[in-house]
Design an enzyme around this catalytic site. Sequence first.
Site, PDB file in Angstrom:
ATOM      1  CD  GLU A  29      -2.475  -1.624   2.518  1.00  0.00           C
ATOM      2  OE1 GLU A  29      -2.588  -0.994   3.498  1.00  0.00           O
ATOM      3  OE2 GLU A  29      -3.143  -2.644   2.394  1.00  0.00           O
ATOM      4  CD  GLU A  70      -4.090  -5.299   4.216  1.00  0.00           C
ATOM      5  OE1 GLU A  70      -5.359  -5.283   4.009  1.00  0.00           O
ATOM      6  OE2 GLU A  70      -3.709  -3.980   4.656  1.00  0.00           O
ATOM      7  CG  PHE A  93       1.177  -0.886  11.118  1.00  0.00           C
ATOM      8  CD1 PHE A  93       1.709  -0.302  12.075  1.00  0.00           C
ATOM      9  CD2 PHE A  93       0.647  -0.040  10.018  1.00  0.00           C
ATOM     10  CE1 PHE A  93       1.944   0.874  12.443  1.00  0.00           C
ATOM     11  CE2 PHE A  93       1.027   1.268   9.991  1.00  0.00           C
ATOM     12  CZ  PHE A  93       1.824   1.758  11.094  1.00  0.00           C
ATOM     13  CG  ASP A  95      -0.286  -4.235  14.621  1.00  0.00           C
ATOM     14  OD1 ASP A  95      -0.365  -4.354  15.980  1.00  0.00           O
ATOM     15  OD2 ASP A  95       0.899  -3.806  14.458  1.00  0.00           O
ATOM     16  CG  PHE A  96      -2.568  -4.143   9.044  1.00  0.00           C
ATOM     17  CD1 PHE A  96      -3.114  -3.588  10.450  1.00  0.00           C
ATOM     18  CD2 PHE A  96      -1.976  -3.218   8.191  1.00  0.00           C
ATOM     19  CE1 PHE A  96      -2.925  -2.415  10.796  1.00  0.00           C
ATOM     20  CE2 PHE A  96      -1.866  -1.762   8.472  1.00  0.00           C
ATOM     21  CZ  PHE A  96      -2.341  -1.337   9.789  1.00  0.00           C
ATOM     22  CG  HIS A 139      -1.909   0.840  13.779  1.00  0.00           C
ATOM     23  ND1 HIS A 139      -3.133   0.613  14.220  1.00  0.00           N
ATOM     24  CD2 HIS A 139      -1.758   1.036  12.694  1.00  0.00           C
ATOM     25  CE1 HIS A 139      -3.784   0.986  13.062  1.00  0.00           C
ATOM     26  NE2 HIS A 139      -3.100   1.086  12.084  1.00  0.00           N
TER      27      HIS A 139
HETATM   28  C1  LIG Z   1      -6.232  -3.779   7.184  1.00  0.00           C
HETATM   29  C2  LIG Z   1      -5.496  -2.424   7.192  1.00  0.00           C
HETATM   30  N1  LIG Z   1      -4.748  -2.339   5.969  1.00  0.00           N
HETATM   31  C3  LIG Z   1      -4.047  -1.021   6.122  1.00  0.00           C
HETATM   32  C4  LIG Z   1      -4.244  -0.114   7.146  1.00  0.00           C
HETATM   33  C5  LIG Z   1      -3.338   1.063   6.976  1.00  0.00           C
HETATM   34  N2  LIG Z   1      -4.461   2.321   6.697  1.00  0.00           N
HETATM   35  C6  LIG Z   1      -4.855   3.030   7.761  1.00  0.00           C
HETATM   36  S1  LIG Z   1      -5.868   3.790   7.069  1.00  0.00           S
HETATM   37  C7  LIG Z   1      -5.705   3.725   5.521  1.00  0.00           C
HETATM   38  C8  LIG Z   1      -6.536   4.166   4.301  1.00  0.00           C
HETATM   39  C9  LIG Z   1      -7.664   4.113   4.456  1.00  0.00           C
HETATM   40  O1  LIG Z   1      -8.361   4.818   3.341  1.00  0.00           O
HETATM   41  P1  LIG Z   1      -9.916   4.898   3.378  1.00  0.00           P
HETATM   42  O2  LIG Z   1     -10.700   3.681   3.524  1.00  0.00           O
HETATM   43  O3  LIG Z   1     -10.537   5.566   2.028  1.00  0.00           O
HETATM   44  O4  LIG Z   1     -10.142   5.918   4.463  1.00  0.00           O
HETATM   45  P2  LIG Z   1      -9.690   7.396   4.931  1.00  0.00           P
HETATM   46  O5  LIG Z   1      -8.436   7.380   5.258  1.00  0.00           O
HETATM   47  O6  LIG Z   1      -9.750   8.057   3.381  1.00  0.00           O
HETATM   48  O7  LIG Z   1     -10.801   8.061   5.592  1.00  0.00           O
HETATM   49  C10 LIG Z   1      -4.514   2.494   5.418  1.00  0.00           C
HETATM   50  C11 LIG Z   1      -4.115   1.927   4.345  1.00  0.00           C
HETATM   51  C12 LIG Z   1      -5.088  -0.583   8.108  1.00  0.00           C
HETATM   52  N3  LIG Z   1      -5.180   0.337   9.210  1.00  0.00           N
HETATM   53  N4  LIG Z   1      -5.665  -1.862   8.186  1.00  0.00           N
END
Ligand SMILES: Cc1ncc(C[n+]2csc(CCOP(=O)(O)OP(=O)(O)O)c2C)c(N)n1
Lengths: 336, 336, 327, 327
Positions: A29, A70, A93, A95-96, A139
């Site tokens: 990502e 993922e 992370f 954690d995911f 995290h």
């Molecule tokens: C399973 C998982 N993958 C990756 C992340 C890291 N992460 C946190 S927020 C995010 C982006 C989320 O985008 P969106 O769903 O569009 O929400 P926004 O931040 O735009 O509100 C990512 C990749 C995570 N927290 N959990």
Amino acid sequence: MAKKTFRMAINEAIAQEMRRDPTVIVMGEDNAGGMGAPGEDDAWGGVLGVTKGLMPEFGRERVLDTPITESAFIGAAVGAAATGLRPVAELMFVDFMGVCLDQIYNQAGKFRYMFGGKAVTPLVIRTMFGAGFRAASQHSQCLYPVFTHFPGLKVVIPSSPYEAKGLMIQSIRDDDPVIFFEHKVMYDDEEEVPDESYTIPFGEANLTREGDDVTIVAFGRMVKLANQVADSLAGDGIGCTVVDPRTTSPLDTETILECVADTGRLVVVDEANPRCSMASDIAALVAENAFDALKAPIRMVTAPHTPVPFSPDLEDLYIPTPEKIEAAVREVAGRG
Amino acid sequence: MAKKTFRMAINEAIAQEMRRDPTVIVMGEDNAGGMGAPGEDDAWGGVLGVTKGLMPEFGRERVLDTPITESAFIGAAVGAAATGLRPVAELMFVDFMGVCLDQIYNQAGKFRYMFGGKAVTPLVIRTMFGAGFRAASQHSQCLYPVFTHFPGLKVVIPSSPYEAKGLMIQSIRDDDPVIFFEHKVMYDDEEEVPDESYTIPFGEANLTREGDDVTIVAFGRMVKLANQVADSLAGDGIGCTVVDPRTTSPLDTETILECVADTGRLVVVDEANPRCSMASDIAALVAENAFDALKAPIRMVTAPHTPVPFSPDLEDLYIPTPEKIEAAVREVAGRG
Amino acid sequence: MQLSRGMQLSREELLRAYRGMRTIRDFEERVHDEFAAGTIPGFVHLYAGEEASAIGVCLDLEDKDRIASTHRGHGHCIAKGCDVTGMMMEIYGRRDGLCGGKGGSMHIADLAKGMMGANGIVGGGPPLVCGAALSAKTLKTGGVAVGFVGDGGSNQGTTLESYNLARVWNLPAVFVVEDNGYAESTASGWAVAGDQLKRAEAFGMPGRRVDGHDFFEVYDAAKEAIDRARAGDGPSLIHVCLNRYYGHFEGDAMTYRGEGEVDRLRAERDSLALFRKRVSEAGLIESGQLDDIDREVALIIDGAVAASKAAPAPTLADLTTDVYVSY
Amino acid sequence: MQLSRGMQLSREELLRAYRGMRTIRDFEERVHDEFAAGTIPGFVHLYAGEEASAIGVCLDLEDKDRIASTHRGHGHCIAKGCDVTGMMMEIYGRRDGLCGGKGGSMHIADLAKGMMGANGIVGGGPPLVCGAALSAKTLKTGGVAVGFVGDGGSNQGTTLESYNLARVWNLPAVFVVEDNGYAESTASGWAVAGDQLKRAEAFGMPGRRVDGHDFFEVYDAAKEAIDRARAGDGPSLIHVCLNRYYGHFEGDAMTYRGEGEVDRLRAERDSLALFRKRVSEAGLIESGQLDDIDREVALIIDGAVAASKAAPAPTLADLTTDVYVSY
Ligand SMILES: Cc1ncc(C[n+]2csc(CCOP(=O)(O)OP(=O)(O)O)c2C)c(N)n1
Ligand SMILES: Cc1ncc(C[n+]2csc(CCOP(=O)(O)OP(=O)(O)O)c2C)c(N)n1
Ligand SMILES: [Mg+2]
Ligand SMILES: [Mg+2]
């Protein structure tokens, strides 16, 4: 040779391997970032900038950004590894892991065995772990004990920039699936790291200190703390051997047992939760195989059996500290 | 009192709790079976028939079949538990945890802590584990060490029909998320099981044998094997205490340490893979806390560090056997 | 209506298709009998009744093309060229099985043939397919990757995520949803909300529904999807409607099925009978030639079973090898 | 065109909506400043710019109705009635925070209010929503459950599976996809294949797309979906198109965004300004009343920050409690 951060060392290792071997690809990502967006390309280089600069050099074909799926993209890395590529995939992370673990332990980790030795799955999964970042319960976990439990996976935990570079190059060249644990608090740590490419073999522990009284086995960021303690105790006449296993799977059991045979005392320092942990794994190894050498109970210094708390005050109490390590060493040395 | 199978004991426990408490619901793939199909209703009662008969008694509203989407329905069980129901959800084989683990360890297991003690998540996840069924690498794992590692989860491993009923009722009444491990090879095991409802508390080990020479700690199906060995060694003058911890989390550390204090010798029998396992967890516990009582190295009898092989010949070599347990006991007893 | 491309196949190709379907059928019928006789251990899921799907999809695939399969994988293995004796030995857990006896029915694979494995995890395959398709794309092999899932597996998040990833990365992938009406004892009409083709559309992929008893329909749809993938135009989905003749796994009493359902299916929806009818009506192949194939295949399966029964089991030394490439 | 139901809300309700949006905006602006000043630790994701979505969806919800949120959860918490000082204390990691300081920004919850938690796992919420909806259905509370996910989270398998489960079980659930154009630095136009409404359709759910800066559009769509759920007619999806004013998390330099993009959004796509314009043009509320709310809210936020800064931290004794209900 120049001073390089942990972040840079990993970046350089990947870049050098990508230059050397066209089948090495990177995915994750925002590993470049900015896909489809109006602004800068390579906008992120991963959430903490570890893969920054790879996309400009190697192109979007070899540095792939992914949707937040993922299972699909870690699984794609597994499938790609089984069919001719050497993916370095990022699980942002550790954690995911809960949303994609099947592809790691049931697929990648079992292919070779289930398929009678005919599969080769040269995969690296880079992942951030550890507490201290005020990143809260989902995290901040360690989770390497979980991966160590699974046969078929190799588990690497570098303890410094130098280690990170050599172990990453080894991970990429290794033909088995490797989970490469990067402690998020260490990215800005610096030390001398050679510019040229080098490997550090798996399953060969590093003795960062040698001493006669107590063996300390520590993992990742805990190696630094253990060395601090060893330094300070040396002044007090307590000599410590500090063992950095580097890889928990394979594990250099021989070196650990030899060290305990010499010192007769063992402290294990593991930032993970205590149950079914690396601390208990090492303690059990020694209790089974070097029992006769032991002069004192084994002591384990770990996080408590709780999720990682958010509050900085609590998080600082959660993580093993030099003080706790020192107390354990003094105790087994009979010098409490 | 009548003889009941392990399968029946679990079924009866759930049925009795469903009668007692209208918030108890059951869900899982084919837990009734035949949804939308032209033939028989309650066609399966789960893949091995454990939930058979519940739907006819309690209706489709309380016995829910699910699509094959473990993240969604295990997560739904978590969400339901946090909002007033007491779901007993089935993860058909624990091997499938990889597609839904997040909902278990990051959500259910952490709610209470992350939310400052305000959440209550009375969830039971029933799951099949263990080798011996010729079910191959992805349907034969133990994996309870992984769940034991996670704070916030409770982990139950019944070793007989009697134990299964009492522990299941306790699991349903418990206010924390419980992972309930059913060994698939034990479903047809029979013993006397009371008709009335009873509970067996968590964190209280059961001493199924007492002896002076060696403590054997064993889990699940291994308890039976350990008792067999204890029986046969008693004839040879080696007295064994066999400890069935019943729950690996919470763990009755006190009883284990007391037993080792008495016998001075420990063998741990764990069907799981050896690294970061319950075998190592118990061995480490003892090496830290009952070291002075130990008269011999601790011995761990586990599966090897390999996936579970399909071939019956190999699978039989994979699983700990009475012979291997006996050899370990003789060794620590100095009677090899 | 466009002329079926399947009907334009050469005589040799048609014979190959028939031989494949017959091999699957015979293989499965025989495994059924042997399981019932107690000579085969474990969980065994049979593909009998679904032959036209595996063969229709895989007929034109080469070794560089990859497939990922399911727990019901025997048919896909055969269609992708796995050695039948090696497969049977594997199902018997023999040392000379395709996977050394370590995998078993649910984990038969032959990577050299592009068969990436049956899979014990429902929805385990589609992410792997994205990976194989990515390899083909990155290494410019011209290959495609095909993922089979059942109706049950079509709901799994791993499958749905893979649709999205394949589209976002524009991968040379084909997803084949084999909808045999049931996932274990649960009807697909109940467990699958919405519609498979609308799902394809929702993720920006072309989708096509076919009668999975009809080799020609399957072949045409697969050809189109595979050509599209090879041309760099991205993934597609095929919704194949078909039936299984046996239970979910061997031992399933099938009480959830309708009265006489299987008998009716065997009588009316038999891909082999249908194929025979089509090619003979079109005058493409005389039935004698097909009878010859039937006889040849029967011998091969007999031989495979006999060899498997006689073959040696793996031994202690095999238990701990093959966990890693390097230890 | 149907008359907006939002425009028919009572004066009190409209003021409540405005107060909610203003509270979110001020809360977030202030957290932004405090983070920049270094007084707030950790990962903080701000909801500024998206206020109309949380408030539009939650305005009519009661405590028995549940929501599950995301990493970007402050707005949802406020909209669902969480105490603002308790939230701020939580973000500061204080002992009197809503979660005792153990949760932090990404894990604020208040189950008594029906707020099931922000969530650090993208896609973590939708399965929980199915569970809350199942509770409501089974216990016949008349409640509904609403799950928020981002555009990024809309691809996660957990989310897609939940659509299917909610439909198959016919749950009183509403899925709200908040599409702010980005997941971290990645544009939703790239990462989301196909179309959100077609996804709803693919799983047999009604879907509706709304301008997420417009409280009234959001409210109307939410009302419709919530009513449908309460009536026992199953789940729906709302695709809310909106924007975030700040980076993905605090500290994000936002170089992936277009030149002047945020300034333009703040000038042209401000849900608060838009609300003011709509209600004053319709002659529903005088601006002075809204100004009063602005002043009141500013004081509340000031107070929350001041209290948080002065509040005690948790201590060692708190570290190991609350892991289990019974130990
Ligand atoms: C399973 C998982 N993958 C990756 C992340 C890291 N992460 C946190 S927020 C995010 C982006 C989320 O985008 P969106 O769903 O569009 O929400 P926004 O931040 O735009 O509100 C990512 C990749 C995570 N927290 N959990
Ligand atoms: C993740 C996971 N969940 C559940 C199972 C158990 N299981 C094996 S096959 C099956 C049914 C699959 O149905 P479908 O996908 O329609 O394939 P079919 O058996 O009809 O060919 C189930 C539930 C599994 N193997 N993996
Ligand atoms: Mg099916
Ligand atoms: Mg977004």
